[in-house]
Write a protein that holds these residues in place. Structure first.
Motif, mmCIF file in Angstrom:
data_model
loop_
_atom_site.group_PDB
_atom_site.id
_atom_site.type_symbol
_atom_site.label_atom_id
_atom_site.label_comp_id
_atom_site.label_asym_id
_atom_site.label_seq_id
_atom_site.Cartn_x
_atom_site.Cartn_y
_atom_site.Cartn_z
ATOM 1 N N GLN A 49 0.849 -0.772 -0.034
ATOM 2 C CA GLN A 49 -0.061 0.030 0.044
ATOM 3 C C GLN A 49 0.938 1.611 -0.244
ATOM 4 O O GLN A 49 1.750 1.500 0.372
ATOM 5 N N LYS B 248 -1.853 7.020 4.846
ATOM 6 C CA LYS B 248 -2.817 6.603 4.712
ATOM 7 C C LYS B 248 -3.217 6.549 6.007
ATOM 8 O O LYS B 248 -2.162 6.368 6.770
ATOM 9 N N ARG B 249 -4.664 6.636 6.045
ATOM 10 C CA ARG B 249 -5.049 5.817 7.501
ATOM 11 C C ARG B 249 -4.860 5.139 8.704
ATOM 12 O O ARG B 249 -4.767 3.425 7.938
ATOM 13 N N LEU C 173 -4.405 0.907 8.140
ATOM 14 C CA LEU C 173 -4.450 0.155 6.913
ATOM 15 C C LEU C 173 -3.021 -0.387 7.384
ATOM 16 O O LEU C 173 -3.039 -1.404 6.477
ATOM 17 N N TYR C 174 -2.510 -0.130 8.176
ATOM 18 C CA TYR C 174 -1.305 -0.820 8.156
ATOM 19 C C TYR C 174 -0.593 -2.031 9.322
ATOM 20 O O TYR C 174 0.488 -2.459 9.798
ATOM 21 N N TYR D 181 -5.869 2.756 -8.976
ATOM 22 C CA TYR D 181 -4.967 2.948 -8.260
ATOM 23 C C TYR D 181 -3.306 1.523 -7.866
ATOM 24 O O TYR D 181 -3.004 2.099 -7.095
ATOM 25 N N THR E 112 -11.129 1.744 -5.616
ATOM 26 C CA THR E 112 -10.872 2.388 -4.603
ATOM 27 C C THR E 112 -11.499 4.139 -5.253
ATOM 28 O O THR E 112 -12.136 3.559 -5.973
ATOM 29 N N SER F 72 -14.813 5.500 8.942
ATOM 30 C CA SER F 72 -14.531 5.565 9.763
ATOM 31 C C SER F 72 -13.961 5.972 10.957
ATOM 32 O O SER F 72 -14.625 6.223 11.836
ATOM 33 N N LEU G 294 -15.490 5.261 3.910
ATOM 34 C CA LEU G 294 -14.163 5.199 3.449
ATOM 35 C C LEU G 294 -14.033 4.412 2.440
ATOM 36 O O LEU G 294 -14.687 3.020 2.901
ATOM 37 N N ASP H 62 -8.871 4.148 -0.497
ATOM 38 C CA ASP H 62 -7.643 4.925 -0.574
ATOM 39 C C ASP H 62 -7.775 6.170 0.290
ATOM 40 O O ASP H 62 -7.865 7.570 -0.067
ATOM 41 N N ASP H 63 -9.031 6.597 1.100
ATOM 42 C CA ASP H 63 -9.300 7.645 2.295
ATOM 43 C C ASP H 63 -10.420 8.239 1.838
ATOM 44 O O ASP H 63 -10.395 9.310 2.241
#
Length: 485
Positions: A105, A109-110, A113-114, A368, A380, A423, A432, A435-436
Protein backbone atom coordinates in the motif's frame (compact mmCIF):
# COMPACT_ATOMS: atom_id res chain seq x y z
CA UNK A 1 0.20 -10.65 29.02
CA UNK A 2 0.28 -8.91 32.41
CA UNK A 3 -2.99 -7.60 33.81
CA UNK A 4 -1.49 -4.10 33.89
CA UNK A 5 -1.31 -4.18 30.09
CA UNK A 6 -5.01 -5.03 29.72
CA UNK A 7 -7.06 -1.94 29.00
CA UNK A 8 -10.64 -1.63 30.28
CA UNK A 9 -13.04 -2.84 27.60
CA UNK A 10 -14.73 0.29 26.24
CA UNK A 11 -18.44 -0.24 25.57
CA UNK A 12 -19.77 1.15 22.29
CA UNK A 13 -23.32 -0.22 22.32
CA UNK A 14 -25.86 -1.54 24.80
CA UNK A 15 -28.36 -3.83 23.11
CA UNK A 16 -32.05 -2.97 23.60
CA UNK A 17 -34.00 -5.05 26.15
CA UNK A 18 -30.78 -6.62 27.43
CA UNK A 19 -29.52 -7.27 30.96
CA UNK A 20 -27.00 -4.46 30.49
CA UNK A 21 -29.70 -1.96 29.48
CA UNK A 22 -31.82 -2.92 32.49
CA UNK A 23 -28.85 -2.35 34.82
CA UNK A 24 -28.09 1.02 33.26
CA UNK A 25 -24.92 0.52 31.21
CA UNK A 26 -24.22 3.29 28.72
CA UNK A 27 -21.92 3.62 25.70
CA UNK A 28 -18.60 4.98 26.90
CA UNK A 29 -18.59 2.94 30.09
CA UNK A 30 -15.71 0.47 30.40
CA UNK A 31 -15.61 -3.05 31.79
CA UNK A 32 -12.56 -3.49 34.04
CA UNK A 33 -13.01 -6.96 35.52
CA UNK A 34 -15.43 -9.89 35.73
CA UNK A 35 -15.37 -11.79 39.03
CA UNK A 36 -12.03 -10.17 39.76
CA UNK A 37 -10.40 -11.13 36.45
CA UNK A 38 -9.65 -8.50 33.78
CA UNK A 39 -10.81 -9.92 30.42
CA UNK A 40 -8.02 -9.92 27.84
CA UNK A 41 -10.35 -10.10 24.89
CA UNK A 42 -13.82 -10.99 23.70
CA UNK A 43 -13.04 -14.68 24.24
CA UNK A 44 -12.37 -14.12 27.95
CA UNK A 45 -15.46 -11.90 28.19
CA UNK A 46 -17.72 -14.60 26.78
CA UNK A 47 -16.13 -17.33 28.90
CA UNK A 48 -16.31 -15.37 32.16
CA UNK A 49 -19.87 -14.17 31.54
CA UNK A 50 -21.10 -17.76 31.18
CA UNK A 51 -21.39 -17.97 34.99
CA UNK A 52 -24.73 -17.40 36.74
CA UNK A 53 -23.34 -15.04 39.39
CA UNK A 54 -21.21 -12.13 38.19
CA UNK A 55 -19.46 -9.28 39.94
CA UNK A 56 -18.47 -6.61 37.44
CA UNK A 57 -16.03 -3.78 38.01
CA UNK A 58 -17.11 -0.92 35.77
CA UNK A 59 -15.55 2.46 35.02
CA UNK A 60 -18.17 5.02 33.98
CA UNK A 61 -17.71 7.93 31.57
CA UNK A 62 -16.90 10.28 34.49
CA UNK A 63 -14.05 8.08 35.66
CA UNK A 64 -15.89 6.68 38.68
CA UNK A 65 -15.56 2.96 39.49
CA UNK A 66 -18.65 0.88 40.30
CA UNK A 67 -19.21 -2.71 41.41
CA UNK A 68 -22.23 -4.38 39.82
CA UNK A 69 -23.58 -7.75 41.03
CA UNK A 70 -25.66 -9.77 38.58
CA UNK A 71 -27.63 -12.99 38.87
CA UNK A 72 -28.67 -14.48 35.54
CA UNK A 73 -29.31 -17.75 33.76
CA UNK A 74 -26.15 -19.53 32.69
CA UNK A 75 -24.93 -18.49 29.23
CA UNK A 76 -27.31 -15.48 29.11
CA UNK A 77 -25.61 -12.66 27.20
CA UNK A 78 -25.29 -9.30 28.95
CA UNK A 79 -25.95 -7.36 25.73
CA UNK A 80 -22.72 -5.36 25.50
CA UNK A 81 -20.68 -4.53 22.40
CA UNK A 82 -17.12 -3.19 22.54
CA UNK A 83 -14.93 -0.96 20.41
CA UNK A 84 -12.51 -3.84 19.85
CA UNK A 85 -12.41 -7.58 20.38
CA UNK A 86 -8.90 -7.30 21.85
CA UNK A 87 -8.60 -5.51 25.18
CA UNK A 88 -4.84 -6.11 25.54
CA UNK A 89 -3.83 -5.03 22.05
CA UNK A 90 -3.31 -6.67 18.67
CA UNK A 91 -0.68 -9.38 18.19
CA UNK A 92 1.07 -8.19 15.06
CA UNK A 93 2.99 -10.12 12.44
CA UNK A 94 6.73 -10.75 12.83
CA UNK A 95 7.21 -11.94 9.24
CA UNK A 96 8.21 -10.05 6.11
CA UNK A 97 6.22 -11.81 3.40
CA UNK A 98 6.87 -9.96 0.12
CA UNK A 99 3.26 -10.52 -1.00
CA UNK A 100 1.77 -9.05 2.18
CA UNK A 101 -1.00 -6.64 1.16
CA UNK A 102 -0.12 -4.29 4.03
CA UNK A 103 3.33 -3.70 2.51
CA UNK A 104 1.82 -3.20 -0.94
CA UNK A 105 0.00 0.00 0.00
CA UNK A 106 1.12 3.59 -0.49
CA UNK A 107 2.28 5.57 2.57
CA UNK A 108 0.30 8.30 4.24
CA UNK A 109 -3.11 6.67 4.64
CA UNK A 110 -5.05 6.07 7.88
CA UNK A 111 -3.09 4.08 10.43
CA UNK A 112 -5.44 1.11 10.62
CA UNK A 113 -4.51 0.15 7.06
CA UNK A 114 -0.96 -0.66 8.18
CA UNK A 115 -1.74 -2.95 11.12
CA UNK A 116 -0.34 -6.42 10.44
CA UNK A 117 -2.80 -8.73 12.14
CA UNK A 118 -1.32 -12.11 13.11
CA UNK A 119 -3.56 -12.70 16.12
CA UNK A 120 -4.93 -16.17 16.85
CA UNK A 121 -7.91 -14.66 18.67
CA UNK A 122 -9.13 -12.79 15.61
CA UNK A 123 -8.60 -15.98 13.65
CA UNK A 124 -10.86 -17.87 16.03
CA UNK A 125 -13.48 -15.11 16.30
CA UNK A 126 -13.62 -13.85 12.72
CA UNK A 127 -11.71 -16.26 10.47
CA UNK A 128 -8.71 -14.06 9.71
CA UNK A 129 -5.53 -15.89 8.74
CA UNK A 130 -2.42 -16.15 10.90
CA UNK A 131 1.01 -17.75 10.46
CA UNK A 132 1.61 -19.22 13.98
CA UNK A 133 5.16 -17.79 14.02
CA UNK A 134 4.62 -15.33 16.91
CA UNK A 135 2.92 -17.55 19.50
CA UNK A 136 4.53 -17.90 22.91
CA UNK A 137 4.15 -21.13 24.93
CA UNK A 138 1.39 -19.64 27.08
CA UNK A 139 -0.62 -18.80 23.96
CA UNK A 140 -0.34 -22.37 22.66
CA UNK A 141 -1.48 -23.52 26.10
CA UNK A 142 -4.47 -21.18 26.02
CA UNK A 143 -5.50 -22.43 22.55
CA UNK A 144 -5.50 -25.98 23.90
CA UNK A 145 -7.22 -25.22 27.22
CA UNK A 146 -9.99 -23.09 25.71
CA UNK A 147 -10.38 -25.33 22.64
CA UNK A 148 -10.01 -22.43 20.23
CA UNK A 149 -10.83 -24.30 17.06
CA UNK A 150 -10.88 -23.99 14.15
CA UNK A 151 -8.14 -21.48 13.43
CA UNK A 152 -7.26 -20.22 9.95
CA UNK A 153 -3.60 -20.62 9.05
CA UNK A 154 -1.53 -19.22 6.19
CA UNK A 155 0.64 -22.23 5.36
CA UNK A 156 1.86 -21.31 1.85
CA UNK A 157 4.42 -24.16 1.88
CA UNK A 158 5.24 -27.10 4.13
CA UNK A 159 8.89 -27.50 3.10
CA UNK A 160 10.79 -25.62 5.83
CA UNK A 161 13.21 -23.84 3.51
CA UNK A 162 10.45 -22.74 1.11
CA UNK A 163 8.16 -21.42 3.85
CA UNK A 164 11.03 -19.64 5.60
CA UNK A 165 11.95 -18.01 2.29
CA UNK A 166 8.38 -16.84 1.72
CA UNK A 167 7.83 -15.50 5.24
CA UNK A 168 11.40 -14.25 5.68
CA UNK A 169 11.42 -15.89 9.09
CA UNK A 170 13.43 -18.98 10.16
CA UNK A 171 10.69 -19.92 12.64
CA UNK A 172 8.31 -20.40 9.72
CA UNK A 173 9.94 -23.76 9.00
CA UNK A 174 8.21 -25.33 12.03
CA UNK A 175 4.85 -25.63 10.30
CA UNK A 176 4.73 -29.45 10.10
CA UNK A 177 5.48 -29.75 13.82
CA UNK A 178 2.74 -27.23 14.51
CA UNK A 179 0.24 -29.17 12.42
CA UNK A 180 1.19 -32.29 14.37
CA UNK A 181 0.44 -30.35 17.59
CA UNK A 182 -3.08 -29.52 16.34
CA UNK A 183 -3.53 -33.18 15.47
CA UNK A 184 -2.42 -34.32 18.94
CA UNK A 185 -4.75 -31.80 20.61
CA UNK A 186 -7.67 -32.83 18.37
CA UNK A 187 -8.01 -29.24 17.19
CA UNK A 188 -8.55 -28.06 13.64
CA UNK A 189 -7.32 -25.48 11.17
CA UNK A 190 -8.34 -24.32 7.71
CA UNK A 191 -5.21 -23.82 5.59
CA UNK A 192 -4.37 -21.20 3.00
CA UNK A 193 -1.71 -21.48 0.29
CA UNK A 194 -0.88 -18.29 -1.62
CA UNK A 195 0.92 -19.44 -4.77
CA UNK A 196 3.87 -17.32 -5.94
CA UNK A 197 5.10 -18.41 -9.39
CA UNK A 198 8.65 -19.77 -9.32
CA UNK A 199 8.74 -20.07 -5.52
CA UNK A 200 6.05 -22.37 -4.12
CA UNK A 201 4.20 -23.58 -7.22
CA UNK A 202 4.63 -26.76 -9.29
CA UNK A 203 6.39 -29.52 -7.35
CA UNK A 204 6.46 -27.42 -4.19
CA UNK A 205 2.69 -26.98 -4.35
CA UNK A 206 2.29 -30.72 -4.87
CA UNK A 207 4.38 -31.41 -1.75
CA UNK A 208 2.40 -28.89 0.29
CA UNK A 209 -0.95 -30.37 -0.69
CA UNK A 210 0.24 -33.91 -0.02
CA UNK A 211 1.52 -32.90 3.43
CA UNK A 212 -1.71 -31.11 4.28
CA UNK A 213 -3.78 -34.09 3.15
CA UNK A 214 -1.89 -36.31 5.64
CA UNK A 215 -3.40 -34.19 8.40
CA UNK A 216 -6.90 -34.57 6.99
CA UNK A 217 -7.14 -38.19 8.08
CA UNK A 218 -8.92 -39.38 11.23
CA UNK A 219 -12.25 -38.60 12.87
CA UNK A 220 -11.10 -35.06 13.78
CA UNK A 221 -8.93 -33.94 10.86
CA UNK A 222 -6.29 -31.45 11.97
CA UNK A 223 -6.51 -29.76 8.57
CA UNK A 224 -10.20 -29.47 7.76
CA UNK A 225 -9.73 -27.83 4.36
CA UNK A 226 -7.19 -26.03 2.21
CA UNK A 227 -7.51 -23.17 -0.26
CA UNK A 228 -5.09 -22.36 -3.08
CA UNK A 229 -4.99 -18.65 -3.91
CA UNK A 230 -3.02 -16.79 -6.62
CA UNK A 231 -0.65 -14.11 -5.36
CA UNK A 232 -2.03 -10.59 -5.66
CA UNK A 233 0.40 -7.80 -6.48
CA UNK A 234 0.05 -4.01 -6.58
CA UNK A 235 2.23 -1.29 -8.07
CA UNK A 236 3.24 -0.23 -4.55
CA UNK A 237 4.98 -3.49 -3.66
CA UNK A 238 8.59 -3.35 -2.47
CA UNK A 239 11.30 -3.50 -5.15
CA UNK A 240 13.26 -6.71 -5.59
CA UNK A 241 10.55 -8.88 -4.03
CA UNK A 242 11.13 -11.85 -6.38
CA UNK A 243 7.45 -11.94 -7.22
CA UNK A 244 5.71 -12.05 -10.59
CA UNK A 245 1.97 -12.02 -11.29
CA UNK A 246 0.19 -15.20 -12.28
CA UNK A 247 -0.22 -15.51 -16.06
CA UNK A 248 -3.12 -17.10 -17.87
CA UNK A 249 -0.99 -20.13 -18.76
CA UNK A 250 0.17 -20.52 -15.14
CA UNK A 251 -3.42 -20.25 -13.91
CA UNK A 252 -4.54 -22.99 -16.27
CA UNK A 253 -1.65 -25.18 -15.17
CA UNK A 254 -2.47 -24.66 -11.48
CA UNK A 255 -6.14 -25.43 -12.10
CA UNK A 256 -5.27 -28.70 -13.82
CA UNK A 257 -2.82 -29.65 -11.04
CA UNK A 258 -5.24 -28.96 -8.20
CA UNK A 259 -8.21 -30.54 -9.94
CA UNK A 260 -6.24 -33.76 -10.36
CA UNK A 261 -5.41 -33.65 -6.64
CA UNK A 262 -9.08 -33.02 -5.83
CA UNK A 263 -10.04 -36.17 -7.72
CA UNK A 264 -7.60 -38.17 -5.60
CA UNK A 265 -9.00 -36.60 -2.40
CA UNK A 266 -12.54 -37.51 -3.38
CA UNK A 267 -11.45 -41.13 -3.71
CA UNK A 268 -9.58 -41.07 -0.37
CA UNK A 269 -11.77 -38.84 1.78
CA UNK A 270 -15.07 -38.36 -0.04
CA UNK A 271 -14.40 -34.63 -0.30
CA UNK A 272 -12.41 -32.26 -2.47
CA UNK A 273 -10.51 -31.16 0.67
CA UNK A 274 -8.57 -28.54 -1.33
CA UNK A 275 -10.24 -25.77 -3.33
CA UNK A 276 -9.15 -23.18 -5.87
CA UNK A 277 -10.03 -19.54 -5.31
CA UNK A 278 -12.38 -18.15 -7.95
CA UNK A 279 -9.63 -15.80 -9.15
CA UNK A 280 -7.75 -18.70 -10.76
CA UNK A 281 -10.65 -19.26 -13.14
CA UNK A 282 -10.99 -15.56 -13.85
CA UNK A 283 -7.28 -15.27 -14.72
CA UNK A 284 -7.50 -18.43 -16.84
CA UNK A 285 -10.70 -17.18 -18.51
CA UNK A 286 -12.50 -20.37 -17.57
CA UNK A 287 -15.93 -20.86 -16.05
CA UNK A 288 -16.04 -21.38 -12.28
CA UNK A 289 -17.21 -24.86 -11.19
CA UNK A 290 -20.85 -25.70 -10.58
CA UNK A 291 -22.42 -25.07 -7.19
CA UNK A 292 -22.20 -28.69 -6.04
CA UNK A 293 -18.43 -28.61 -6.36
CA UNK A 294 -18.09 -26.35 -3.31
CA UNK A 295 -19.83 -28.66 -0.82
CA UNK A 296 -20.47 -26.53 2.31
CA UNK A 297 -18.20 -23.63 1.23
CA UNK A 298 -15.47 -24.14 3.86
CA UNK A 299 -13.14 -21.58 2.26
CA UNK A 300 -15.54 -18.82 1.30
CA UNK A 301 -13.37 -16.22 3.04
CA UNK A 302 -10.67 -16.95 0.46
CA UNK A 303 -13.02 -16.28 -2.42
CA UNK A 304 -13.62 -19.99 -3.01
CA UNK A 305 -17.11 -20.30 -4.46
CA UNK A 306 -18.13 -16.71 -3.77
CA UNK A 307 -19.26 -16.17 -7.36
CA UNK A 308 -21.46 -19.28 -7.37
CA UNK A 309 -22.87 -18.41 -3.97
CA UNK A 310 -23.67 -14.86 -5.08
CA UNK A 311 -25.41 -16.09 -8.25
CA UNK A 312 -27.49 -18.54 -6.22
CA UNK A 313 -28.37 -15.92 -3.60
CA UNK A 314 -29.41 -13.48 -6.32
CA UNK A 315 -31.79 -16.01 -7.83
CA UNK A 316 -33.49 -16.41 -4.46
CA UNK A 317 -33.62 -12.64 -3.92
CA UNK A 318 -35.08 -12.12 -7.39
CA UNK A 319 -37.74 -14.75 -6.74
CA UNK A 320 -38.60 -13.11 -3.41
CA UNK A 321 -38.52 -9.40 -4.23
CA UNK A 322 -38.17 -8.61 -7.95
CA UNK A 323 -41.43 -7.26 -9.43
CA UNK A 324 -42.52 -7.34 -13.05
CA UNK A 325 -42.45 -3.56 -13.32
CA UNK A 326 -41.16 -0.52 -11.43
CA UNK A 327 -42.52 3.01 -11.42
CA UNK A 328 -41.29 5.56 -12.03
CA UNK A 329 -38.76 4.17 -14.51
CA UNK A 330 -35.15 4.37 -13.40
CA UNK A 331 -31.63 3.75 -14.66
CA UNK A 332 -28.95 2.53 -12.24
CA UNK A 333 -25.23 1.85 -12.59
CA UNK A 334 -23.87 -1.12 -10.63
CA UNK A 335 -20.13 -0.85 -9.91
CA UNK A 336 -18.07 -4.06 -9.62
CA UNK A 337 -14.50 -5.16 -10.22
CA UNK A 338 -13.80 -6.23 -13.78
CA UNK A 339 -12.79 -9.68 -12.52
CA UNK A 340 -16.46 -10.55 -12.03
CA UNK A 341 -17.96 -8.52 -14.88
CA UNK A 342 -18.57 -11.52 -17.14
CA UNK A 343 -19.79 -13.73 -14.31
CA UNK A 344 -22.35 -11.16 -13.14
CA UNK A 345 -23.77 -10.34 -16.57
CA UNK A 346 -26.62 -12.88 -16.13
CA UNK A 347 -27.72 -10.92 -13.04
CA UNK A 348 -27.86 -7.70 -15.06
CA UNK A 349 -29.80 -9.45 -17.81
CA UNK A 350 -32.35 -10.68 -15.26
CA UNK A 351 -32.74 -7.24 -13.66
CA UNK A 352 -33.30 -5.68 -17.06
CA UNK A 353 -36.31 -7.92 -17.70
CA UNK A 354 -38.21 -5.72 -15.23
CA UNK A 355 -40.28 -3.16 -17.09
CA UNK A 356 -39.09 0.36 -16.26
CA UNK A 357 -35.72 -0.78 -14.88
CA UNK A 358 -32.38 -0.34 -16.61
CA UNK A 359 -29.24 -1.56 -14.84
CA UNK A 360 -25.84 -0.95 -16.37
CA UNK A 361 -22.80 -2.85 -15.19
CA UNK A 362 -19.65 -0.78 -14.68
CA UNK A 363 -16.89 -3.41 -14.39
CA UNK A 364 -13.78 -1.45 -13.45
CA UNK A 365 -10.08 -2.26 -13.23
CA UNK A 366 -8.02 -0.62 -10.50
CA UNK A 367 -5.67 2.09 -11.71
CA UNK A 368 -4.93 2.87 -8.06
CA UNK A 369 -3.41 -0.57 -7.36
CA UNK A 370 -2.11 -1.03 -10.90
CA UNK A 371 -4.07 -4.25 -11.42
CA UNK A 372 -5.53 -5.22 -14.78
CA UNK A 373 -7.85 -7.79 -13.17
CA UNK A 374 -9.53 -6.42 -10.06
CA UNK A 375 -11.91 -7.93 -7.51
CA UNK A 376 -14.70 -5.65 -6.31
CA UNK A 377 -13.35 -5.26 -2.78
CA UNK A 378 -10.16 -3.59 -4.00
CA UNK A 379 -11.81 -0.79 -5.99
CA UNK A 380 -11.05 2.64 -4.54
CA UNK A 381 -12.62 6.06 -4.79
CA UNK A 382 -9.87 6.99 -7.26
CA UNK A 383 -10.89 4.07 -9.47
CA UNK A 384 -14.53 5.14 -9.47
CA UNK A 385 -13.67 8.73 -10.34
CA UNK A 386 -11.38 7.59 -13.15
CA UNK A 387 -13.53 4.77 -14.48
CA UNK A 388 -16.84 6.62 -14.36
CA UNK A 389 -15.79 10.14 -15.30
CA UNK A 390 -16.37 9.65 -19.03
CA UNK A 391 -20.03 8.83 -18.48
CA UNK A 392 -20.67 11.24 -15.61
CA UNK A 393 -19.55 14.51 -17.22
CA UNK A 394 -22.96 15.95 -18.02
CA UNK A 395 -24.53 19.38 -17.36
CA UNK A 396 -27.11 19.79 -14.64
CA UNK A 397 -30.67 19.77 -16.02
CA UNK A 398 -33.73 21.71 -15.08
CA UNK A 399 -35.10 20.52 -11.75
CA UNK A 400 -38.26 19.08 -13.28
CA UNK A 401 -36.34 16.84 -15.70
CA UNK A 402 -36.01 13.18 -14.61
CA UNK A 403 -32.39 12.48 -13.56
CA UNK A 404 -31.97 9.47 -15.83
CA UNK A 405 -32.54 11.70 -18.86
CA UNK A 406 -29.58 13.93 -18.13
CA UNK A 407 -27.06 11.90 -16.19
CA UNK A 408 -25.27 9.11 -17.99
CA UNK A 409 -24.77 7.25 -14.71
CA UNK A 410 -28.52 7.19 -14.26
CA UNK A 411 -30.48 7.90 -11.12
CA UNK A 412 -27.96 6.35 -8.70
CA UNK A 413 -24.85 4.23 -8.33
CA UNK A 414 -25.22 0.79 -6.75
CA UNK A 415 -22.09 0.42 -4.63
CA UNK A 416 -21.10 -2.90 -2.97
CA UNK A 417 -20.17 -2.24 0.65
CA UNK A 418 -17.26 -4.70 0.37
CA UNK A 419 -15.29 -1.69 -0.96
CA UNK A 420 -15.93 0.36 2.16
CA UNK A 421 -14.73 0.66 5.74
CA UNK A 422 -16.15 2.82 8.55
CA UNK A 423 -14.26 5.99 9.33
CA UNK A 424 -13.01 6.95 12.76
CA UNK A 425 -15.88 9.45 13.09
CA UNK A 426 -18.53 6.74 12.90
CA UNK A 427 -20.66 8.93 10.59
CA UNK A 428 -22.05 6.81 7.73
CA UNK A 429 -21.42 9.65 5.29
CA UNK A 430 -17.72 9.49 6.17
CA UNK A 431 -17.45 5.81 5.19
CA UNK A 432 -14.14 5.37 3.37
CA UNK A 433 -12.67 3.52 0.43
CA UNK A 434 -9.20 1.98 0.77
CA UNK A 435 -7.64 5.21 -0.54
CA UNK A 436 -9.33 7.28 2.22
CA UNK A 437 -11.80 8.99 -0.11
CA UNK A 438 -15.29 9.06 1.39
CA UNK A 439 -18.51 7.91 -0.21
CA UNK A 440 -19.99 11.36 0.26
CA UNK A 441 -17.09 12.92 -1.64
CA UNK A 442 -17.41 10.41 -4.51
CA UNK A 443 -21.15 11.07 -4.72
CA UNK A 444 -20.53 14.82 -4.85
CA UNK A 445 -17.72 14.66 -7.43
CA UNK A 446 -19.66 12.33 -9.71
CA UNK A 447 -22.84 14.32 -9.18
CA UNK A 448 -24.83 11.16 -8.58
CA UNK A 449 -26.53 9.58 -5.55
CA UNK A 450 -24.91 6.42 -4.17
CA UNK A 451 -26.86 3.45 -2.81
CA UNK A 452 -24.73 1.02 -0.74
CA UNK A 453 -25.63 -2.66 -1.18
CA UNK A 454 -24.32 -5.38 1.10
CA UNK A 455 -26.02 -8.49 -0.31
CA UNK A 456 -28.31 -9.67 -3.10
CA UNK A 457 -31.47 -8.75 -1.19
CA UNK A 458 -30.20 -5.19 -0.93
CA UNK A 459 -29.30 -5.20 -4.63
CA UNK A 460 -32.80 -6.22 -5.69
CA UNK A 461 -34.55 -3.91 -3.24
CA UNK A 462 -32.37 -0.95 -4.29
CA UNK A 463 -33.47 -1.52 -7.88
CA UNK A 464 -37.13 -1.37 -6.89
CA UNK A 465 -37.27 1.17 -4.05
CA UNK A 466 -38.26 4.82 -4.25
CA UNK A 467 -35.67 6.95 -6.01
CA UNK A 468 -33.21 8.94 -3.84
CA UNK A 469 -34.19 12.39 -2.63
CA UNK A 470 -32.30 14.58 -0.16
CA UNK A 471 -32.42 12.30 2.88
CA UNK A 472 -31.58 8.83 4.11
CA UNK A 473 -33.93 5.90 3.71
CA UNK A 474 -33.75 2.39 5.15
CA UNK A 475 -32.89 0.11 2.26
CA UNK A 476 -31.06 -2.27 4.60
CA UNK A 477 -30.50 -2.12 8.37
CA UNK A 478 -27.12 -0.37 8.17
CA UNK A 479 -27.53 1.32 4.81
CA UNK A 480 -29.11 4.32 3.20
CA UNK A 481 -27.88 6.44 0.38
CA UNK A 482 -25.78 9.48 -0.10
CA UNK A 483 -26.80 12.35 -2.33
CA UNK A 484 -24.51 14.99 -3.79
CA UNK A 485 -24.78 18.34 -2.03
Amino acid sequence: MAASAIRPARITRVLPDSIAEEIGFEPGDALVAINGQPPRDLIDYRFLCADEDLTLEVLDTRGKTHQVDIEKDIDDDLGLEFETALFDGLMQCNNACPFCFIDQQPPGKRGTLYLKDDDYRLSFLYGSYLTLTNLLPQEWERIAQMRLSPLYVSVHATEPEVRSRLLKNPRAGQILDQLAWFQAQRLQIHAQVVVCPGINDGEHLATTLQDLARFHEGDVPAVASAAVVPVGLTRFRPPGDELTPVTQAQARQAIAQVQAFQADCRRRFGTNFVWLADEWFLIAQQEVPDEGHYEDYPQLGNGVGSIRQFLKAFQQSADDYLPETVSPPRTLTWVVGNAVGHAFQPIVDRLNTVQGLTVRLAALASDYWGRDLTVTGLLTGHDLLLGLRDVSDAPNPAQNEPPSQHHALGDALLLPTVMLKPSDSGDPKDTLFLDDLSVAEISQRLGCPVIPIDDTDALVRACCCDLPDDSFTDLQPAAGYWTPS
